[in-house]
Design a protein around this motif. Structure first.
Motif, PDB file in Angstrom:
ATOM      1  N   ARG A  88       1.019   3.941  -3.020  1.00 13.62           N
ATOM      2  CA  ARG A  88       0.991   5.605  -2.660  1.00 13.62           C
ATOM      3  C   ARG A  88       2.271   6.437  -3.020  1.00 13.62           C
ATOM      4  NH1 ARG A  88      -0.304   5.331   3.084  1.00 13.62           N
ATOM      5  NH2 ARG A  88      -2.318   4.417   2.476  1.00 13.62           N
ATOM      6  N   ARG A  96       0.704  -1.117  -0.045  1.00 17.74           N
ATOM      7  CA  ARG A  96       0.063  -0.169  -0.111  1.00 17.74           C
ATOM      8  C   ARG A  96       0.973   1.219   0.048  1.00 17.74           C
ATOM      9  NH1 ARG A  96      -3.113  -0.812   4.756  1.00 17.74           N
ATOM     10  NH2 ARG A  96      -4.416  -2.049   3.299  1.00 17.74           N
ATOM     11  N   GLU A  97       1.873   1.379   0.816  1.00 16.39           N
ATOM     12  CA  GLU A  97       2.752   2.479   0.950  1.00 16.39           C
ATOM     13  C   GLU A  97       3.584   2.580  -0.348  1.00 16.39           C
ATOM     14  OE1 GLU A  97       3.904   4.507   3.110  1.00 16.39           O
ATOM     15  OE2 GLU A  97       2.084   4.155   4.405  1.00 16.39           O
TER      16      GLU A  97
END
Length: 154
Positions: free
Chosen positions: A146, A142-143
Motif C-alpha cells: 500500500r 499488505r501495508e
C-alpha cells in the motif's frame, strides 16, 4: 509441445493451517461424469486428506458434485479417489507420513494437457502462534504494498 496448465481450485486454508514441506504432482482416477464436473469447477476439498493403503494413495473427503447435464448414470459424489504416483514416491510419502505430525493434504487441482491433476503436499500442522505470525507477515506485506503504491502515485 508446450504444457498448458489451468488451475481449477486452490486450497488456501491448507497453506494457512499447515507448513508444506514437499509437494508432488499426481494424477487422479476419475469415473464418467466426474471429469466434466471437475472441469466445471464443481468440487469441494476443504477437509480433504490423503492416506496410503496397501501401497496406493487415496483421497478422502473430496466432494465432486453430480454433473447437472447427465442422465441417471451419475457418479457417487463422496467416493474415495485413487491418486497416481510412482512406487518410489509412494514409498517416500509413506516413510514421511509415518513420522509424527505429518499428513498428506491436497493443495490444488489443475488441468495439464487436458488431464485432471492435483498437487499433494506433505504437511505438518501449525500451532496457534505460527498462525498468528502468518497473519502478521501478511498484514505487513499488505501495508508495504500500500505504501509503495502511494509512493508511485505521488
Amino acid at each position: 509441445m508446450s504444457e498448458s496448465v489451468k488451475i481449477i481450485a486452490q486450497n488456501k486454508k491448507a497453506r494457512f493451517n499447515y507448513f508444506v514441506e514437499e509437494s508432488y504432482e499426481c494424477g487422479v482416477v476419475l469415473e464418467g461424469t466426474e471429469v466434466k464436473s471437475v472441469k466445471a469447477g464443481n468440487i469441494s476439498f476443504v477437509d480433504a486428506f490423503a492416506e496410503i493403503v496397501d501401497g496406493e494413495v487415496w483421497v478422502r473427503n473430496f466432494h465432486i458434485s453430480e454433473y447437472a447435464f447427465s442422465s441417471v448414470f451419475n457418479h457417487d459424489p463422496d467416493r474415495k479417489k485413487k491418486l497416481l504416483l510412482h512406487k518410489e514416491e509412494i514409498k517416500r510419502l509413506s516413510r514421511k507420513v509415518d513420522e509424527k505430525g505429518y499428513t498428506l493434504v491436497p493443495l490444488d487441482f489443475f488441468l495439464k494437457n487436458g488431464r485432471v491433476k492435483m498437487t499433494l503436499g506433505v504437511c505438518k500442522g501449525k500451532k496457534l502462534y505460527d498462525k498468528r505470525e502468518t497473519i502478521k507477515n501478511r498484514d505487513l506485506d499488505r501495508e508495504l504494498a500500500r505504501d509503495f503504491r502511494k509512493g508511485l502515485q505521488s
